[in-house]
Design a protein around this motif. Sequence first.
Motif, short mmCIF file in Angstrom:
data_model
loop_
_atom_site.label_atom_id
_atom_site.label_comp_id
_atom_site.label_asym_id
_atom_site.label_seq_id
_atom_site.Cartn_x
_atom_site.Cartn_y
_atom_site.Cartn_z
N THR A 181 44.44 39.07 41.65
CA THR A 181 43.55 39.87 40.79
C THR A 181 42.09 39.63 41.15
O THR A 181 41.20 40.10 40.44
CB THR A 181 43.79 39.56 39.29
OG1 THR A 181 43.53 38.16 39.06
CG2 THR A 181 45.21 39.87 38.89
N SER A 182 41.86 38.88 42.22
CA SER A 182 40.49 38.62 42.69
C SER A 182 40.55 38.33 44.18
O SER A 182 41.62 38.04 44.72
CB SER A 182 39.88 37.41 41.96
OG SER A 182 40.57 36.23 42.34
N VAL A 183 39.41 38.41 44.83
CA VAL A 183 39.34 38.08 46.25
C VAL A 183 39.80 36.63 46.47
O VAL A 183 40.53 36.34 47.41
CB VAL A 183 37.90 38.27 46.77
CG1 VAL A 183 37.75 37.70 48.18
CG2 VAL A 183 37.53 39.76 46.76
N PRO A 211 39.99 37.42 35.59
CA PRO A 211 39.38 38.45 36.43
C PRO A 211 39.71 39.84 35.89
O PRO A 211 40.85 40.10 35.50
CB PRO A 211 40.03 38.23 37.80
CG PRO A 211 40.51 36.82 37.78
CD PRO A 211 40.91 36.57 36.36
N GLN A 212 38.70 40.71 35.83
CA GLN A 212 38.92 42.07 35.32
C GLN A 212 38.26 43.06 36.27
O GLN A 212 37.45 43.88 35.87
CB GLN A 212 38.33 42.21 33.91
CG GLN A 212 38.96 41.25 32.91
CD GLN A 212 38.73 41.66 31.46
OE1 GLN A 212 38.61 42.83 31.15
NE2 GLN A 212 38.67 40.68 30.60
N VAL A 213 38.63 42.96 37.55
CA VAL A 213 37.97 43.74 38.58
C VAL A 213 38.69 45.08 38.75
O VAL A 213 39.91 45.12 38.91
CB VAL A 213 37.94 42.98 39.92
CG1 VAL A 213 37.10 43.73 40.94
CG2 VAL A 213 37.41 41.56 39.72
N LEU A 245 37.89 46.04 43.79
CA LEU A 245 38.82 45.00 44.27
C LEU A 245 39.41 45.34 45.64
O LEU A 245 39.48 44.47 46.53
CB LEU A 245 39.95 44.81 43.24
CG LEU A 245 40.91 43.66 43.52
CD1 LEU A 245 40.20 42.30 43.44
CD2 LEU A 245 42.10 43.68 42.56
N ILE A 294 34.37 50.90 34.90
CA ILE A 294 34.07 49.56 34.40
C ILE A 294 33.44 48.68 35.48
O ILE A 294 32.82 47.65 35.20
CB ILE A 294 35.34 48.91 33.80
CG1 ILE A 294 34.99 47.68 32.97
CG2 ILE A 294 36.34 48.54 34.88
CD1 ILE A 294 34.10 47.99 31.78
N GLU A 295 33.57 49.09 36.75
CA GLU A 295 32.98 48.32 37.85
C GLU A 295 31.46 48.34 37.85
O GLU A 295 30.81 47.48 38.47
CB GLU A 295 33.46 48.89 39.20
CG GLU A 295 34.97 48.80 39.47
CD GLU A 295 35.75 50.01 38.98
OE1 GLU A 295 35.23 50.77 38.12
OE2 GLU A 295 36.91 50.19 39.44
N ASP A 325 33.46 39.05 43.46
CA ASP A 325 33.92 40.20 42.68
C ASP A 325 34.10 39.87 41.20
O ASP A 325 34.01 40.75 40.35
CB ASP A 325 35.25 40.71 43.27
CG ASP A 325 36.29 39.60 43.43
OD1 ASP A 325 35.91 38.43 43.62
OD2 ASP A 325 37.49 39.91 43.36
N THR A 326 34.37 38.61 40.91
CA THR A 326 34.65 38.20 39.52
C THR A 326 33.43 37.60 38.84
O THR A 326 33.53 37.08 37.73
CB THR A 326 35.76 37.12 39.51
OG1 THR A 326 35.35 36.07 40.40
CG2 THR A 326 37.08 37.67 39.96
N ARG A 354 26.70 45.06 32.38
CA ARG A 354 27.34 44.15 33.34
C ARG A 354 26.30 43.49 34.22
O ARG A 354 25.47 44.17 34.84
CB ARG A 354 28.33 44.91 34.22
CG ARG A 354 29.03 43.99 35.25
CD ARG A 354 30.05 44.71 36.11
NE ARG A 354 31.16 45.21 35.34
CZ ARG A 354 32.13 44.44 34.83
NH1 ARG A 354 32.12 43.12 35.01
NH2 ARG A 354 33.11 44.98 34.13
N GLN A 378 30.58 45.17 40.18
CA GLN A 378 31.62 44.29 40.71
C GLN A 378 31.69 44.28 42.24
O GLN A 378 32.37 43.44 42.82
CB GLN A 378 32.97 44.67 40.11
CG GLN A 378 33.06 44.35 38.62
CD GLN A 378 34.41 44.67 38.02
OE1 GLN A 378 35.09 45.59 38.45
NE2 GLN A 378 34.82 43.89 37.02
N SER A 379 31.00 45.21 42.89
CA SER A 379 30.96 45.22 44.35
C SER A 379 29.58 44.87 44.88
O SER A 379 29.29 45.11 46.06
CB SER A 379 31.35 46.61 44.89
OG SER A 379 32.67 46.94 44.57
N ARG A 431 28.04 42.45 46.00
CA ARG A 431 27.80 41.64 47.21
C ARG A 431 27.75 42.48 48.48
O ARG A 431 27.31 41.98 49.52
CB ARG A 431 28.86 40.55 47.35
CG ARG A 431 30.23 41.05 47.73
CD ARG A 431 31.08 39.91 48.29
NE ARG A 431 32.37 39.85 47.60
CZ ARG A 431 33.23 38.86 47.75
NH1 ARG A 431 32.94 37.84 48.49
NH2 ARG A 431 34.38 38.87 47.12
#
Lengths: 356, 356
Positions: free
Chosen positions: A158-160, A195-197, A202, B179-180, B264-265, B279, B328-329, B331
Motif C-alpha cells: 500500500t506504499s512504495v 498509508p492512504q495513497v 501509488l 484525494i491525491e 508517497d505516504t 494535504r 501524494q506524488s 516527490r
Amino acid sequence: MNWTNDLTQLLKIKYPIIQAPMLGVTTPEMVAAVSNEGGLGSLPVGLQSPEKALELIRKTKSLTAKPFAVNLFAHDLPEIDPAAISELQDRLLVIAREHGLDYNPVEIEKIRHYSYREQIEIIIAEHVPVVSFTFGVIDQESIRRFHEAGILLIGTATSVREAQHLESIGIDVITAQGIEAGGHRGTFLFDEPLPQVGSMSLIPQVTDQVKVPVLAAGGIMDGRSIKAAMILGALGVQVGSAFLRSDESLGIDVYKDAVADSADTETVLTRAFSGRWARGIRNTFHDEVEKLNLDYPAYPLLNDLTVPMRTASQKSQNKEFTTLWAGQSARLAKSKSSAEIFRDLVIETEELLKLK
Amino acid sequence: MNWTNDLTQLLKIKYPIIQAPMLGVTTPEMVAAVSNEGGLGSLPVGLQSPEKALELIRKTKSLTAKPFAVNLFAHDLPEIDPAAISELQDRLLVIAREHGLDYNPVEIEKIRHYSYREQIEIIIAEHVPVVSFTFGVIDQESIRRFHEAGILLIGTATSVREAQHLESIGIDVITAQGIEAGGHRGTFLFDEPLPQVGSMSLIPQVTDQVKVPVLAAGGIMDGRSIKAAMILGALGVQVGSAFLRSDESLGIDVYKDAVADSADTETVLTRAFSGRWARGIRNTFHDEVEKLNLDYPAYPLLNDLTVPMRTASQKSQNKEFTTLWAGQSARLAKSKSSAEIFRDLVIETEELLKLK
C-alpha cells in the motif's frame, strides 16, 4: 500498448487481469470462470483449516485446467485472552440486540486459528502455480519452499516502502493497492499512519521504484481504468468490486443492491468487523462500533466474534450487521456471470488499446 | 487521442494543462510562464483586498497576453468572536514558543476579511477570461455577472454529487479533485464525511455523470498521469505540486527540499493551519495542533492567526511552523523554470499520445 507482457508470460495467462481474492464473496466457480476466460482467478483460503483449503482447491481444479492463484492470510496467530474477548463479545451483543438482531455468540474456548504455514504442504502437493498473500508477509522459509516448488508469489503493497520490502525478500509480483480498493487494506508495515495513497500516485511511484511486475488494484472496473493503470506503469490489474454482483458471488441480494446504488463517497475505512482496516459501504454496525472507541484485538479475534452476527444478518437479508466490502467505484459493477464480466473487461480494454 | 478538444477550444489554449492556483506559492511569473507556453496559468487572489487583487492581475497581464484564470475563495465571511479567537491565539503561541519560534501575534481587532464579491468588478474590468473558485460556490448573482461579461467559470468538486451541483448551477468546467491532491480540499457540501475519493475512481464517475468538460486534479505530475487522466475521461488536467519547486515558486528552500524528499505516504490531511482540510507534508505544528483537538473556527479565522507564525517560520528557513502543502506524488516535482516544467509535461504527454 501490449496486452501480452512479462506478467502474462510469467503467470502463463492470456490477459493480465487478476480477479481479487475476496473471502466471503469469491467462490471456486468465480475463480474458475476468470481463469477459463484467460485471466487469473484467485481463491481465498485465509482462516480456513487445511482440510477446507484442500477441498476448495480441489473444487476449483475440477472446474478449470488453467492457472489460478491461492490467496493466504500471512498474519501471526494471536494470543487469546478469554476475559477480554468475552467482554468485547458482550459489547457487540448489546449493539446487535438493541437493533433487533439475534444470534448465538461464539463459544470462545472453541475458537481455532490456522496459520498459513499449515496450508503450504497442500498447496505444493496440489501443484497450485501462483500464491498471493496479504495481512502480513510470509516468512523466508515459506518463500523458499514455494519457490523450490516452482510457485510464483504475489504480495500486496500500500506504499512504495512496502513494495520495496516485498521486492527485497524475493516476491515475484507486487500488487499496488490504491486507497480506492474495497475490502481489507494489505498494509503490513505499521510504524507509520495507515498509508492512504490513491492509485494515481501509488502506481507510478511503485513502478518507478521496483523492477518486478506491478499489478494495480483499487478503482479498476472497466477498460478505461485498466488502460489508465497500464499507462501509469502497471503490467496488469487486480479487479475485485467488478465481480461483487456476479452470478458466482456469495454476496446476498441486499449487499449486491447496495453496491449497485453506492455513490463514490459511500464507502468508509473501518476496523469494526475484523479489527483490520477495510473499505466497505457504511452501515449500522460500523457506526455503532466506531462509537465504542475500541482497543482492537489482534487479527482475527474481532473477526471471530462477528462471524455469527454476520451470518445471522445475511440469513435475514439484513445489510446492517454484515460486511459490505466495496471499492470507491463499486457502483460500476455489473450483474452478470463472472465470465461475461471478464469478457467485457477484455473487450473494453482491447477497444481502448487500439486507440492512441 | 486528441490534445485539442472542447476544453482547449473553450479556454482558447493550446494544451489542456491548467496550473493550479496555489496561494502562497504561485506568483504572476508562474502564471504567465504557463500561459505563455500554451497552458492556462491560474492566479490566486483569495483573501486579498481588491487593490491587491488588481495589482496581481495587472502584474500578470504585463507578463502575458495569453488567457489566464483568476482564482477566488468563495466562502462566506465569518463572524469574529474576539474572546474565542484570542484564546485560540494564546494556545498557538504556547506551541510556537515551546519550540523556540518567536513572532508577533495578530492584532485581532485589525483582522479584515474580503469577500470574493468585492473582487468581481475588477476581474470584469480587467477582462480576465476565466475565473475559477474553491472553498465554496459563488452565488447565482455572481455567476450571472461573470457570464454576462463572457467569463468562463471553473469550479472544484471532490465527489460526483458536488460535480452534479456545479453543473446544475451553470458552471462551465469542473475540476475533479482526487484525494491525491496537495493543498486545500475543494469540498463544499458538508453534510457527509469529507469525501476522500481517489482519482482513479473519481474521474470516470464524474465524467460519466456530468456533460461539461472535466479537469483531473490530484497526482497529475507527468505525461503518464496526464494521459491516464484523459483515458479516464478528463479533457484536461490541473497540475499543482509539479510547480512547487519551480524557479517562480514562493516556496522557501527547506519546503522545496522537503517536497523533493517526500515519500508517497508522507503527506497528511490536516486542518491545523487554516481550519479547512488540506494535504501537506506533516510537520511539528501539524502534530501539536492535532493534540489540541480544536473546535476549528470558520475559515479563514485560524488562517489569520497562523499567518504571522508561518511568516516567521519561513524567514528563519524553519519548515516546522509553516504550510508544506504537497500532493501524494510531490516527490516527482522538478527544480526548473515553470516554462521548462510545462514543456516537459507537453513533450512527455505527446510522446505517450503517439503510442497506443
